[in-house]
Design a protein around this motif. Sequence first.
Motif, PDB file in Angstrom:
ATOM      1  N   PRO A  60     -38.429   6.122  37.151  1.00 28.39           N
ATOM      2  CA  PRO A  60     -37.597   5.020  36.664  1.00 28.39           C
ATOM      3  C   PRO A  60     -38.357   3.966  35.871  1.00 28.39           C
ATOM      4  CG  PRO A  60     -36.961   5.600  38.894  1.00 28.39           C
ATOM      5  CD  PRO A  60     -38.200   6.399  38.582  1.00 28.39           C
ATOM      6  N   GLU A  61     -39.638   3.756  36.178  1.00 31.50           N
ATOM      7  CA  GLU A  61     -40.382   2.734  35.446  1.00 31.50           C
ATOM      8  C   GLU A  61     -40.564   3.082  33.974  1.00 31.50           C
ATOM      9  OE1 GLU A  61     -43.411   5.143  37.918  1.00 31.50           O
ATOM     10  OE2 GLU A  61     -41.397   4.298  38.156  1.00 31.50           O
ATOM     11  N   ARG A  62     -40.262   4.329  33.611  1.00 28.27           N
ATOM     12  CA  ARG A  62     -40.376   4.731  32.207  1.00 28.27           C
ATOM     13  C   ARG A  62     -39.363   4.011  31.314  1.00 28.27           C
ATOM     14  NH1 ARG A  62     -45.150   7.449  31.100  1.00 28.27           N
ATOM     15  NH2 ARG A  62     -45.513   9.110  32.617  1.00 28.27           N
ATOM     16  N   VAL A  63     -38.365   3.355  31.915  1.00 31.10           N
ATOM     17  CA  VAL A  63     -37.373   2.650  31.099  1.00 31.10           C
ATOM     18  C   VAL A  63     -37.909   1.331  30.556  1.00 31.10           C
ATOM     19  CG1 VAL A  63     -35.490   3.659  32.443  1.00 31.10           C
ATOM     20  CG2 VAL A  63     -36.297   1.358  32.991  1.00 31.10           C
ATOM     21  N   THR A  64     -39.046   0.859  31.062  1.00 35.22           N
ATOM     22  CA  THR A  64     -39.531  -0.475  30.688  1.00 35.22           C
ATOM     23  C   THR A  64     -39.702  -0.659  29.180  1.00 35.22           C
ATOM     24  OG1 THR A  64     -40.598  -0.758  32.834  1.00 35.22           O
ATOM     25  CG2 THR A  64     -41.350  -2.187  31.041  1.00 35.22           C
ATOM     26  N   PRO A  65     -40.355   0.274  28.450  1.00 35.73           N
ATOM     27  CA  PRO A  65     -40.467   0.072  26.992  1.00 35.73           C
ATOM     28  C   PRO A  65     -39.115   0.002  26.290  1.00 35.73           C
ATOM     29  CG  PRO A  65     -42.014   1.751  27.746  1.00 35.73           C
ATOM     30  CD  PRO A  65     -41.091   1.468  28.887  1.00 35.73           C
ATOM     31  N   LEU A  66     -38.141   0.742  26.810  1.00 39.94           N
ATOM     32  CA  LEU A  66     -36.796   0.703  26.229  1.00 39.94           C
ATOM     33  C   LEU A  66     -36.165  -0.661  26.461  1.00 39.94           C
ATOM     34  CD1 LEU A  66     -34.257   2.019  25.002  1.00 39.94           C
ATOM     35  CD2 LEU A  66     -33.720   2.878  27.298  1.00 39.94           C
ATOM     36  N   VAL A  67     -36.213  -1.149  27.697  1.00 39.43           N
ATOM     37  CA  VAL A  67     -35.637  -2.460  28.010  1.00 39.43           C
ATOM     38  C   VAL A  67     -36.354  -3.552  27.227  1.00 39.43           C
ATOM     39  CG1 VAL A  67     -35.185  -4.130  29.851  1.00 39.43           C
ATOM     40  CG2 VAL A  67     -34.827  -1.696  30.277  1.00 39.43           C
ATOM     41  N   ASP A  68     -37.669  -3.419  27.066  1.00 40.03           N
ATOM     42  CA  ASP A  68     -38.424  -4.405  26.278  1.00 40.03           C
ATOM     43  C   ASP A  68     -37.871  -4.525  24.860  1.00 40.03           C
ATOM     44  OD1 ASP A  68     -40.129  -4.910  28.388  1.00 40.03           O
ATOM     45  OD2 ASP A  68     -41.753  -3.637  27.632  1.00 40.03           O
ATOM     46  N   ARG A  69     -37.607  -3.392  24.231  1.00 35.37           N
ATOM     47  CA  ARG A  69     -37.103  -3.413  22.853  1.00 35.37           C
ATOM     48  C   ARG A  69     -35.699  -3.994  22.780  1.00 35.37           C
ATOM     49  NH1 ARG A  69     -41.084   0.115  23.086  1.00 35.37           N
ATOM     50  NH2 ARG A  69     -42.193   0.767  21.171  1.00 35.37           N
ATOM     51  N   LEU A  70     -34.860  -3.651  23.749  1.00 37.28           N
ATOM     52  CA  LEU A  70     -33.502  -4.193  23.760  1.00 37.28           C
ATOM     53  C   LEU A  70     -33.523  -5.694  24.007  1.00 37.28           C
ATOM     54  CD1 LEU A  70     -31.749  -1.390  25.843  1.00 37.28           C
ATOM     55  CD2 LEU A  70     -31.645  -1.704  23.358  1.00 37.28           C
ATOM     56  N   ALA A  71     -34.387  -6.154  24.891  1.00 34.67           N
ATOM     57  CA  ALA A  71     -34.477  -7.586  25.179  1.00 34.67           C
ATOM     58  C   ALA A  71     -34.969  -8.354  23.955  1.00 34.67           C
ATOM     59  CB  ALA A  71     -35.398  -7.822  26.372  1.00 34.67           C
ATOM     60  N   ALA A  72     -35.868  -7.735  23.179  1.00 33.14           N
ATOM     61  CA  ALA A  72     -36.386  -8.391  21.977  1.00 33.14           C
ATOM     62  C   ALA A  72     -35.298  -8.592  20.927  1.00 33.14           C
ATOM     63  CB  ALA A  72     -37.541  -7.578  21.400  1.00 33.14           C
ATOM     64  N   TRP A  73     -34.227  -7.834  21.013  1.00 35.81           N
ATOM     65  CA  TRP A  73     -33.088  -7.998  20.096  1.00 35.81           C
ATOM     66  C   TRP A  73     -32.278  -9.257  20.434  1.00 35.81           C
ATOM     67  CZ3 TRP A  73     -27.569  -7.160  20.184  1.00 35.81           C
ATOM     68  CH2 TRP A  73     -26.998  -6.994  18.915  1.00 35.81           C
ATOM     69  N   ARG A  74     -32.521  -9.849  21.590  1.00 34.50           N
ATOM     70  CA  ARG A  74     -31.920 -11.097  22.060  1.00 34.50           C
ATOM     71  C   ARG A  74     -30.398 -10.998  22.236  1.00 34.50           C
ATOM     72  NH1 ARG A  74     -34.654 -12.537  17.752  1.00 34.50           N
ATOM     73  NH2 ARG A  74     -32.829 -13.481  16.766  1.00 34.50           N
ATOM     74  N   PRO A  75     -29.946 -10.102  23.094  1.00 34.48           N
ATOM     75  CA  PRO A  75     -28.499 -10.005  23.320  1.00 34.48           C
ATOM     76  C   PRO A  75     -27.964 -11.219  24.061  1.00 34.48           C
ATOM     77  CG  PRO A  75     -29.678  -8.647  24.900  1.00 34.48           C
ATOM     78  CD  PRO A  75     -30.710  -9.145  23.924  1.00 34.48           C
ATOM     79  N   THR A  76     -26.712 -11.538  23.794  1.00 38.04           N
ATOM     80  CA  THR A  76     -26.010 -12.571  24.559  1.00 38.04           C
ATOM     81  C   THR A  76     -24.927 -11.961  25.450  1.00 38.04           C
ATOM     82  OG1 THR A  76     -24.449 -12.969  22.744  1.00 38.04           O
ATOM     83  CG2 THR A  76     -26.460 -14.305  22.792  1.00 38.04           C
ATOM     84  N   ALA A  77     -24.804 -10.643  25.425  1.00 37.17           N
ATOM     85  CA  ALA A  77     -23.887  -9.932  26.314  1.00 37.17           C
ATOM     86  C   ALA A  77     -24.350  -8.480  26.411  1.00 37.17           C
ATOM     87  CB  ALA A  77     -22.447  -9.998  25.803  1.00 37.17           C
ATOM     88  N   VAL A  78     -24.053  -7.856  27.541  1.00 35.04           N
ATOM     89  CA  VAL A  78     -24.396  -6.451  27.780  1.00 35.04           C
ATOM     90  C   VAL A  78     -23.162  -5.765  28.353  1.00 35.04           C
ATOM     91  CG1 VAL A  78     -25.858  -4.843  29.071  1.00 35.04           C
ATOM     92  CG2 VAL A  78     -26.836  -6.991  28.209  1.00 35.04           C
ATOM     93  N   ALA A  79     -22.819  -4.610  27.792  1.00 30.64           N
ATOM     94  CA  ALA A  79     -21.684  -3.819  28.284  1.00 30.64           C
ATOM     95  C   ALA A  79     -22.174  -2.456  28.721  1.00 30.64           C
ATOM     96  CB  ALA A  79     -20.620  -3.664  27.199  1.00 30.64           C
ATOM     97  N   SER A  80     -21.544  -1.904  29.732  1.00 26.80           N
ATOM     98  CA  SER A  80     -21.959  -0.599  30.242  1.00 26.80           C
ATOM     99  C   SER A  80     -20.750   0.313  30.420  1.00 26.80           C
ATOM    100  CB  SER A  80     -22.699  -0.736  31.576  1.00 26.80           C
ATOM    101  OG  SER A  80     -21.821  -1.182  32.594  1.00 26.80           O
ATOM    102  N   GLU A  81     -21.041   1.594  30.580  1.00 23.99           N
ATOM    103  CA  GLU A  81     -20.004   2.610  30.737  1.00 23.99           C
ATOM    104  C   GLU A  81     -19.559   2.685  32.192  1.00 23.99           C
ATOM    105  OE1 GLU A  81     -19.383   7.410  29.929  1.00 23.99           O
ATOM    106  OE2 GLU A  81     -21.175   6.408  29.150  1.00 23.99           O
TER     107      GLU A  81
END
Length: 358
Positions: A60-81
């Motif tokens: 599961p820790e392999r998701v960290t680089p992915l989350v890092d890139r998404l966080a750098a996009w500076r979202p103000t909302a997150v939606a999930s399936e």
Amino acid sequence: MRAIWAAAMALAGAATVAPAQDYRPTFRPDMLTDRPAGAPNDVLVLGSAHLSTLPKSFQPERVTPLVDRLAAWRPTAVASENISGLHCDAMRHQHPLHAEAVDGYCYDPAAAGRATGLDVAAANAAVERQLADWPATPSPAQRRRLAMLFLAAGEPASALVQWLRLPPAERRAGNSLTDAAVAEIRRRAIDRNETALIAAPLAARAGLERVWSVDDQSFVGAPMDDAAYGAAIAKAWDNPASKARAAADAALIARLGAPDGLLDLYRAFNAPDYAAQAYRGDWGAALTELSAQGYGRRYVAYWETRNLRMVANIRELLGRAPGTRLVAIVGASHKGYYEAYLHQMRDVALADTAAVLR
């Protein structure tokens, strides 16, 4: 004479009627060049693997680089399936029609509802009131209370966001958050799925208070022979494009142990040509399936309806706060449909996910 005249007019009319597939509407929202006032609604659609289906060797820790890139996009909302608590509650009231969807996809908020004394609708209203008067720096007690309200509202992903935003020493029962609720949140925090590993941590990292649930599983088709339907769709999927896609996915999954293995998987799922590849092997093949019952076309009707309803939920969400920067996390097969439908909206600007993942 009147009969002859009517027949002649009918023939003349028939000659001028264009086949349905040749008609093109003159109003094309996607071709308009006007712009809304203020900041745009930016939407980044992340086509995701279903992490629960990955091999046990996936870390599961392999998701960290992915989350890092998404966080750098500076979202103000997150939606999930995920299906919202309100939508699940509505389907429970029509249980004979939606039993399979409710049992398979809906969180049961009954225990949290008993603990708070609130049904799902009342708990959602209480959440709205709390967040409307939410302080810039809420106390741990306020976060624990809000987490409990989210559980009663049928929104466990948002309860997890509140949990993750608590200092580790404050992650405990109290302030209406029961021991059973804490156990539920802790269990969900270690789930191997994209809500627990990507959506909720991303929302917490971005300083947000919740994850928005936008899935829809309320499609009701005509009764049919489920076994025959399944066999027809499986036969349609047995094609070169589908096999090539499966082989490519398997090769990527085999590399998950590499340092950028998971990131490479997401890069492939969000590449510009992925949606067309998926279509050729899946829905395009289903449309030409030859059963007398039209099983392939029924399947595509379900798929398009579900995606339209999910995108409608996203569009409704964007209307809550114009100028939203939304990360919408969804199974990779949905991404092409999400983007195609969102692209038609006059107040939605799509972000290039591939560029964010580089």
